[in-house]
Design a protein around this motif. Sequence first.
Motif, short mmCIF file in Angstrom:
data_model
loop_
_atom_site.label_atom_id
_atom_site.label_comp_id
_atom_site.label_asym_id
_atom_site.label_seq_id
_atom_site.Cartn_x
_atom_site.Cartn_y
_atom_site.Cartn_z
N SER A 1 0.83 -1.20 0.00
CA SER A 1 0.00 0.00 0.00
C SER A 1 0.87 1.26 0.00
CB SER A 1 -0.93 0.01 1.21
OG SER A 1 -1.86 -1.06 1.15
N ILE A 2 1.95 1.24 0.78
CA ILE A 2 2.86 2.38 0.80
C ILE A 2 3.55 2.54 -0.55
CG2 ILE A 2 4.99 3.28 1.81
CD1 ILE A 2 4.15 2.04 4.47
N VAL A 3 4.01 1.43 -1.11
CA VAL A 3 4.70 1.49 -2.40
C VAL A 3 3.79 2.08 -3.48
CG1 VAL A 3 5.63 0.07 -4.28
CG2 VAL A 3 6.35 -0.36 -1.93
N LEU A 4 2.56 1.60 -3.55
CA LEU A 4 1.65 2.06 -4.61
C LEU A 4 1.24 3.52 -4.40
CD1 LEU A 4 -0.59 -1.12 -5.02
CD2 LEU A 4 1.25 -0.32 -6.52
N LEU A 5 1.01 3.92 -3.15
CA LEU A 5 0.61 5.30 -2.90
C LEU A 5 1.76 6.27 -3.17
CD1 LEU A 5 -1.29 7.51 -1.85
CD2 LEU A 5 -0.55 6.91 0.48
N VAL A 6 2.93 6.00 -2.61
CA VAL A 6 4.05 6.93 -2.76
C VAL A 6 4.54 6.96 -4.20
CG1 VAL A 6 6.39 7.47 -1.99
CG2 VAL A 6 4.70 6.64 -0.35
N GLN A 7 4.53 5.83 -4.89
CA GLN A 7 4.91 5.84 -6.30
C GLN A 7 3.94 6.68 -7.11
OE1 GLN A 7 3.55 4.44 -9.29
NE2 GLN A 7 5.39 5.10 -10.44
N HIS A 8 2.67 6.63 -6.76
CA HIS A 8 1.65 7.43 -7.46
C HIS A 8 1.88 8.92 -7.24
CE1 HIS A 8 -2.28 8.71 -8.97
NE2 HIS A 8 -2.40 9.44 -7.86
N THR A 9 2.24 9.30 -6.03
CA THR A 9 2.36 10.73 -5.72
C THR A 9 3.73 11.30 -6.09
OG1 THR A 9 3.01 10.20 -3.44
CG2 THR A 9 0.67 10.60 -3.86
N THR A 10 4.76 10.44 -6.18
CA THR A 10 6.10 10.94 -6.50
C THR A 10 6.59 10.51 -7.88
OG1 THR A 10 7.23 9.00 -5.55
CG2 THR A 10 6.70 10.84 -4.06
#
Length: 429
Positions: free
Chosen positions: A49-58
């Motif tokens: 969940s962290i990987v997908l969210l942070v990759q989406h925002t950065t």
Amino acid sequence: MASTVTEEPSKDSASSRPGYGQLLRTRGAWTFLLPGFAARQPFAMLTISIVLLVQHTTGSYGAAGAAAAVTGVSMAVFAPYSGRLADRYGQRAVLIPGVLVHTVSGLTLTALALAHAPLWALFVAAVPTGASVPQVGPMVRARWGVKLQGSPLMSTAAAFESVTDELTFVVGPLLATALCTAVDPAAGLVTEATLTLVGGLLFAAQRSTQPAVTGGGHARVRHAGALRVPGIRVLIVTFLGIGSVFGGMQVSLAAFTESIGSPGLNGVLYGTFAAGNMLAGLVCGAIVWKVSPQRRLLVGYAALALAASGLWAAHSVLVLAALGLLVGMCIAPALITGYTLVESLVPAGARTEAFTWLTGAVALGQAAAVTVAGQLEDRLWGGAGFLVPMGGTLLALITLLALRSRLETRAAGRTVARGVGHRVPVAVD
């Protein structure tokens, strides 16, 4: 050694083959199994969940992997302390404040990522998020130890818990990926925080099956017993390698499926990998082994390293799914055998702490893997992140082969008992 079991299924255990059905008929087992499953589900959702969210925002897998890594390192550092506190003060006393902190910090991390906060701010929020991950798996294992002390069902319970762990790694990544890709990039972390809060509080409410709390003076003995056993340090390295497989697969599969324009396949491929793990665990738990656990660990880990070494060369969904399934099937025997060896190596008072050291080792290996794999995916070719599981398992295998003698239990100086985390307390040299 005389059995002290009072549960109905254990009465005929000497005359019948221990099995999952017999285990699940243990009186009171379901009162902690069901809420325990709900409470451990977020553990499998957090990293992806962290990987997908942070990759989406950065837009960077390196940044996403680093944020997830901080969470994993924090969990690895604090997990043994959580286990020690649970041994000393009781599981409920640790769980209730823990799930509250985890929920608040997880939602804070989500808000910061959506607000495009700088990476250092995400790191700050990731520390308490990882540190407060509830150690439900080790706590459930400790409860089995109380219920099944001296019973032949102990090894079955160890296998069952490993299968349950792997079932969460089938459901969790699928659920997190579906939420992040079909609903909202933040939906995975929000759901993870909610499940942690509800499941953790329900599990903490099951006070009747909680292991008894002993005096504070014994806590120091338990702490010494967990890490000062040489075999446990070998198992920690072994489980670091297993963590490198989990972390490397999570980042690399996400990058692979995005590169082919089908990010929704990420959960399917990771679920296939985890399904192989779960199926192999079911089989391991149904077998009455005549081979020593030390030999099983060596053979099984060699197979894992060999299977993981082929991941980087896969260039199609079908080949990657088949290799992922094979890798998953090799992980479960190593995990189950490692937990089985803990039972003969660690003194009784350190049972929860010992299990959390291994859980923390998996988390630390996963944290290092998502960081390195993310950097490789950003800087090298697509699929370079799959080199991480290969390197992690090969290094761990070399260590395991070199120090395998430390996994042997000594008759002198230590009394070995049977069971999931329940041994006669003795001095450990």
